[in-house]
Design a protein around this motif. Structure first.
Motif, PDB file in Angstrom:
ATOM      1  N   ALA A  14      78.122  40.854  53.310  1.00  0.00           N
ATOM      2  CA  ALA A  14      77.925  39.942  52.176  1.00  0.00           C
ATOM      3  C   ALA A  14      76.445  39.755  51.856  1.00  0.00           C
ATOM      4  CB  ALA A  14      78.565  38.587  52.490  1.00  0.00           C
ATOM      5  N   SER A  15      75.556  40.151  52.743  1.00  0.00           N
ATOM      6  CA  SER A  15      74.136  39.819  52.579  1.00  0.00           C
ATOM      7  C   SER A  15      73.259  40.876  53.254  1.00  0.00           C
ATOM      8  CB  SER A  15      73.894  38.440  53.228  1.00  0.00           C
ATOM      9  OG  SER A  15      72.516  38.122  53.228  1.00  0.00           O
ATOM     10  N   GLY A  16      72.017  40.941  52.815  1.00  0.00           N
ATOM     11  CA  GLY A  16      70.972  41.672  53.527  1.00  0.00           C
ATOM     12  C   GLY A  16      71.294  43.133  53.833  1.00  0.00           C
ATOM     13  N   ILE A  17      71.111  43.493  55.106  1.00  0.00           N
ATOM     14  CA  ILE A  17      71.258  44.876  55.559  1.00  0.00           C
ATOM     15  C   ILE A  17      72.688  45.384  55.343  1.00  0.00           C
ATOM     16  CG2 ILE A  17      71.293  46.279  57.666  1.00  0.00           C
ATOM     17  CD1 ILE A  17      68.875  44.487  58.632  1.00  0.00           C
ATOM     18  N   GLY A  18      73.671  44.556  55.645  1.00  0.00           N
ATOM     19  CA  GLY A  18      75.067  44.964  55.488  1.00  0.00           C
ATOM     20  C   GLY A  18      75.415  45.187  54.026  1.00  0.00           C
ATOM     21  N   GLY A  35      83.609  42.924  56.031  1.00  0.00           N
ATOM     22  CA  GLY A  35      84.086  41.756  56.763  1.00  0.00           C
ATOM     23  C   GLY A  35      82.927  40.807  56.970  1.00  0.00           C
ATOM     24  N   ASP A  36      83.077  39.580  56.518  1.00  0.00           N
ATOM     25  CA  ASP A  36      81.973  38.612  56.604  1.00  0.00           C
ATOM     26  C   ASP A  36      82.550  37.210  56.537  1.00  0.00           C
ATOM     27  OD1 ASP A  36      79.510  37.019  55.867  1.00  0.00           O
ATOM     28  OD2 ASP A  36      78.621  39.010  55.778  1.00  0.00           O
ATOM     29  N   LEU A  37      81.796  36.257  57.086  1.00  0.00           N
ATOM     30  CA  LEU A  37      82.177  34.840  57.007  1.00  0.00           C
ATOM     31  C   LEU A  37      81.914  34.262  55.626  1.00  0.00           C
ATOM     32  CD1 LEU A  37      80.706  32.939  60.104  1.00  0.00           C
ATOM     33  CD2 LEU A  37      83.106  33.141  59.424  1.00  0.00           C
ATOM     34  N   ASN A  84      78.852  48.098  62.654  1.00  0.00           N
ATOM     35  CA  ASN A  84      78.932  46.799  63.340  1.00  0.00           C
ATOM     36  C   ASN A  84      77.590  46.108  63.193  1.00  0.00           C
ATOM     37  OD1 ASN A  84      81.630  46.945  64.550  1.00  0.00           O
ATOM     38  ND2 ASN A  84      80.784  48.649  65.731  1.00  0.00           N
ATOM     39  N   ASN A  85      77.480  45.203  62.245  1.00  0.00           N
ATOM     40  CA  ASN A  85      76.164  44.729  61.814  1.00  0.00           C
ATOM     41  C   ASN A  85      76.041  43.212  61.688  1.00  0.00           C
ATOM     42  OD1 ASN A  85      73.604  44.894  60.030  1.00  0.00           O
ATOM     43  ND2 ASN A  85      75.137  43.938  58.688  1.00  0.00           N
ATOM     44  N   ALA A  86      77.155  42.497  61.528  1.00  0.00           N
ATOM     45  CA  ALA A  86      77.067  41.045  61.281  1.00  0.00           C
ATOM     46  C   ALA A  86      76.249  40.375  62.374  1.00  0.00           C
ATOM     47  CB  ALA A  86      78.467  40.435  61.242  1.00  0.00           C
ATOM     48  N   ALA A 150      68.052  34.873  73.874  1.00  0.00           N
ATOM     49  CA  ALA A 150      69.448  35.327  73.951  1.00  0.00           C
ATOM     50  C   ALA A 150      69.690  36.444  72.930  1.00  0.00           C
ATOM     51  CB  ALA A 150      70.394  34.150  73.709  1.00  0.00           C
ATOM     52  N   TYR A 151      69.110  36.297  71.738  1.00  0.00           N
ATOM     53  CA  TYR A 151      69.228  37.320  70.693  1.00  0.00           C
ATOM     54  C   TYR A 151      68.676  38.656  71.190  1.00  0.00           C
ATOM     55  CZ  TYR A 151      68.341  39.493  66.053  1.00  0.00           C
ATOM     56  OH  TYR A 151      68.287  40.332  64.961  1.00  0.00           O
ATOM     57  N   SER A 152      67.453  38.631  71.733  1.00  0.00           N
ATOM     58  CA  SER A 152      66.811  39.868  72.198  1.00  0.00           C
ATOM     59  C   SER A 152      67.640  40.539  73.286  1.00  0.00           C
ATOM     60  CB  SER A 152      65.430  39.570  72.782  1.00  0.00           C
ATOM     61  OG  SER A 152      64.640  38.919  71.850  1.00  0.00           O
ATOM     62  N   PHE A 183      61.039  44.178  60.918  1.00  0.00           N
ATOM     63  CA  PHE A 183      61.036  42.903  60.184  1.00  0.00           C
ATOM     64  C   PHE A 183      61.508  43.194  58.749  1.00  0.00           C
ATOM     65  CE2 PHE A 183      57.924  39.151  59.075  1.00  0.00           C
ATOM     66  CZ  PHE A 183      59.005  38.404  58.632  1.00  0.00           C
ATOM     67  N   ILE A 184      62.741  42.821  58.442  1.00  0.00           N
ATOM     68  CA  ILE A 184      63.349  43.148  57.155  1.00  0.00           C
ATOM     69  C   ILE A 184      63.588  41.848  56.391  1.00  0.00           C
ATOM     70  CG2 ILE A 184      65.288  44.336  56.025  1.00  0.00           C
ATOM     71  CD1 ILE A 184      63.577  46.151  57.891  1.00  0.00           C
ATOM     72  N   THR A 185      63.180  41.813  55.147  1.00  0.00           N
ATOM     73  CA  THR A 185      63.294  40.556  54.395  1.00  0.00           C
ATOM     74  C   THR A 185      64.744  40.343  53.940  1.00  0.00           C
ATOM     75  OG1 THR A 185      62.501  41.787  52.492  1.00  0.00           O
ATOM     76  CG2 THR A 185      60.903  40.424  53.610  1.00  0.00           C
ATOM     77  N   THR A 186      65.412  39.469  54.666  1.00  0.00           N
ATOM     78  CA  THR A 186      66.792  39.069  54.338  1.00  0.00           C
ATOM     79  C   THR A 186      66.876  37.559  54.547  1.00  0.00           C
ATOM     80  OG1 THR A 186      67.661  39.186  56.601  1.00  0.00           O
ATOM     81  CG2 THR A 186      67.621  41.261  55.352  1.00  0.00           C
ATOM     82  N   ASN A 187      68.096  37.051  54.390  1.00  0.00           N
ATOM     83  CA  ASN A 187      68.291  35.599  54.563  1.00  0.00           C
ATOM     84  C   ASN A 187      68.370  35.167  56.025  1.00  0.00           C
ATOM     85  OD1 ASN A 187      68.330  34.958  51.856  1.00  0.00           O
ATOM     86  ND2 ASN A 187      70.536  35.368  51.665  1.00  0.00           N
TER      87      ASN A 187
HETATM   88  N1  LIG Z   1      66.314  40.984  59.014  1.00  0.00           N
HETATM   89  C1  LIG Z   1      65.703  41.448  60.092  1.00  0.00           C
HETATM   90  O1  LIG Z   1      64.449  41.433  60.193  1.00  0.00           O
HETATM   91  C2  LIG Z   1      66.506  42.026  61.228  1.00  0.00           C
HETATM   92  C3  LIG Z   1      65.806  42.689  62.251  1.00  0.00           C
HETATM   93  C4  LIG Z   1      66.511  43.236  63.304  1.00  0.00           C
HETATM   94  C5  LIG Z   1      67.912  43.140  63.324  1.00  0.00           C
HETATM   95  N2  LIG Z   1      68.556  42.477  62.336  1.00  0.00           N
HETATM   96  C6  LIG Z   1      70.022  42.415  62.426  1.00  0.00           C
HETATM   97  O2  LIG Z   1      70.568  42.922  61.243  1.00  0.00           O
HETATM   98  C7  LIG Z   1      71.905  42.407  61.070  1.00  0.00           C
HETATM   99  C8  LIG Z   1      72.055  41.916  59.649  1.00  0.00           C
HETATM  100  O3  LIG Z   1      71.180  40.802  59.431  1.00  0.00           O
HETATM  101  P1  LIG Z   1      70.414  40.567  58.050  1.00  0.00           P
HETATM  102  O4  LIG Z   1      68.975  40.568  58.345  1.00  0.00           O
HETATM  103  O5  LIG Z   1      70.968  41.443  57.000  1.00  0.00           O
HETATM  104  O6  LIG Z   1      70.796  39.033  57.803  1.00  0.00           O
HETATM  105  P2  LIG Z   1      71.653  38.303  56.662  1.00  0.00           P
HETATM  106  O7  LIG Z   1      71.684  36.878  57.053  1.00  0.00           O
HETATM  107  O8  LIG Z   1      71.139  38.671  55.320  1.00  0.00           O
HETATM  108  O9  LIG Z   1      73.089  38.966  56.839  1.00  0.00           O
HETATM  109  C9  LIG Z   1      73.893  38.707  57.965  1.00  0.00           C
HETATM  110  C10 LIG Z   1      75.342  38.606  57.516  1.00  0.00           C
HETATM  111  O10 LIG Z   1      76.156  38.430  58.675  1.00  0.00           O
HETATM  112  C11 LIG Z   1      77.125  37.450  58.366  1.00  0.00           C
HETATM  113  N3  LIG Z   1      77.600  36.777  59.582  1.00  0.00           N
HETATM  114  C12 LIG Z   1      76.924  35.929  60.407  1.00  0.00           C
HETATM  115  N4  LIG Z   1      77.725  35.494  61.377  1.00  0.00           N
HETATM  116  C13 LIG Z   1      78.943  36.078  61.186  1.00  0.00           C
HETATM  117  C14 LIG Z   1      80.189  36.034  61.855  1.00  0.00           C
HETATM  118  N5  LIG Z   1      80.378  35.263  62.937  1.00  0.00           N
HETATM  119  N6  LIG Z   1      81.205  36.770  61.373  1.00  0.00           N
HETATM  120  C15 LIG Z   1      81.031  37.538  60.279  1.00  0.00           C
HETATM  121  N7  LIG Z   1      79.896  37.618  59.582  1.00  0.00           N
HETATM  122  C16 LIG Z   1      78.851  36.898  60.036  1.00  0.00           C
HETATM  123  C17 LIG Z   1      76.408  36.473  57.435  1.00  0.00           C
HETATM  124  O11 LIG Z   1      77.338  35.708  56.688  1.00  0.00           O
HETATM  125  C18 LIG Z   1      75.588  37.420  56.581  1.00  0.00           C
HETATM  126  O12 LIG Z   1      76.291  37.838  55.436  1.00  0.00           O
HETATM  127  C19 LIG Z   1      72.046  41.329  62.138  1.00  0.00           C
HETATM  128  O13 LIG Z   1      72.775  41.854  63.239  1.00  0.00           O
HETATM  129  C20 LIG Z   1      70.619  41.047  62.554  1.00  0.00           C
HETATM  130  O14 LIG Z   1      70.552  40.536  63.859  1.00  0.00           O
HETATM  131  C21 LIG Z   1      67.897  41.933  61.286  1.00  0.00           C
END
Ligand SMILES: NC(=O)c1ccc[n+]([C@@H]2O[C@H](COP(=O)([O-])OP(=O)(O)OC[C@H]3O[C@@H](n4cnc5c(N)ncnc54)[C@H](O)[C@@H]3O)[C@@H](O)[C@H]2O)c1
Length: 276
Positions: A14-18, A35-37, A84-86, A150-152, A183-187
């Motif tokens: 629904a957002s960002g990288i996915g 699949g997203d929340l 697998n990205n959420a 914990a994330y790392s 470092f990717i500009t997302t929410n």
């Molecule tokens: N943005 C960065 O700099 C960055 C860097 C390294 C890794 N990541 C990873 O990239 C992936 C995508 O993140 P993003 O940056 O696009 O962020 P984002 O917030 O734009 O997108 C994340 C999406 O995951 C969904 N989500 C969160 N919890 C959920 C759940 N329990 N079930 C289903 N969906 C869920 C959110 O609703 C959102 O749509 C994540 O795994 C994040 O850890 C991001």
């Protein structure tokens, strides 16, 4: 059109990288199930895709919902690709503060979700004679100071899981790889701070400016940068690639900041200044 006739599942689409990856796979011919929340944004992505992207509300911390997502893709004609990205920041507590429940919640969101995504996709892909799975890790898997503890730890687990799953699943012609975003500009950052609406947009703008200076490549990392790598790993172009990862970080992990940023003194300039 590397994904013509293929079906893909993208979690967190629904957002960002996915989102960028779902759009990229669909552009290249795939039928994509997100699949997203986040129902509002998930349905918005689906609505702008000429019917190539569908949305199913899914909480990846719930194994049964992941299974239902994979089964829905199978029922629509089969499953070839899974991303697998959420994810989200999870607990931001240090190791000497975090509660057992917060630790478990973060692992369920960022590591168990990936394991269960593989768990429930693999048998369906095996039935079709193979498939490709891509998991999202993070540069924070390689060191401290880039994300909460914990994330790392979970993201480092994703890298190891990727390797051992690739070994387990090679006999079914299923490849498993990971993408490692910098470092990717997302929410994700504003969501971790609980920001919404105009405040979120304002802070996202500030983050984009900071992001341009966070690594040797002097521009902000974009979701599309990651989508391109995921599309490669998921495609037949990567037919001989499994159990590994691609760093897409603008060079963030090349070395210390002093090695590429002229404004930060390195060892020799510090010694020269001290001895002058
Ligand atoms: N943005 C960065 O700099 C960055 C860097 C390294 C890794 N990541 C990873 O990239 C992936 C995508 O993140 P993003 O940056 O696009 O962020 P984002 O917030 O734009 O997108 C994340 C999406 O995951 C969904 N989500 C969160 N919890 C959920 C759940 N329990 N079930 C289903 N969906 C869920 C959110 O609703 C959102 O749509 C994540 O795994 C994040 O850890 C991001």
């Amino acid at each position: 059109m590397r994904f013509q006739g293929k079906r893909a599942v993208v979690t967190g689409g629904a957002s960002g990288i996915g989102r960028a990856t779902a759009l990229r796979l669909a552009e290249e011919g795939a039928e994509v199930l997100i699949g997203d929340l986040n129902v509002a944004d998930g349905e918005e992505v689906a609505a702008t895709s000429n019917g190539r992207i569908r949305f199913q509300r899914t909480d990846v911390t719930q194994a049964a919902e992941i299974e239902a997502l994979m089964t829905a893709a199978e029922d629509a004609g089969g499953l070839d690709v899974v991303f697998n990205n959420a994810g989200a920041a999870g607990s931001r507590d240090r190791i000497d503060e975090i509660s057992p429940d917060d630790w478990d919640r973060t692992m369920a969101l960022l590591l168990r979700s990936v394991a269960m995504g593989i768990r429930y996709a693999a048998p369906l892909m095996a039935k079709r004679g193979g498939g490709a799975i891509v998991n999202t890790s993070s540069v924070s898997a390689f060191g401290s100071g880039m994300a909460p503890t914990a994330y790392s730890t979970a993201k480092a687990g994703v890298l190891h899981l990727t390797k051992v799953a690739a070994a387990d699943l090679a006999r079914h012609k299923i490849r498993v790889n990971a993408v490692v975003p910098g470092f990717i500009t997302t929410n994700i950052f504003t969501s971790a701070l609980g920001l919404e609406g105009q405040v979120r947009d304002h802070v996202n703008g500030m983050i984009a400016q900071t992001a341009a200076k966070a690594q040797p490549v002097q521009r902000a990392g974009r979701p599309e940068d990651i989508a391109a790598a995921v599309a490669y790993l998921a495609s037949d172009d990567a037919a001989f690639v499994t159990g590994t990862h691609i760093l897409v970080d603008g060079g963030m992990l090349v070395g210390t900041r002093a090695s590429w940023d002229e404004d930060v003194p390195g060892l020799f300039s510090t010694l020269e200044a001290a001895s002058a």
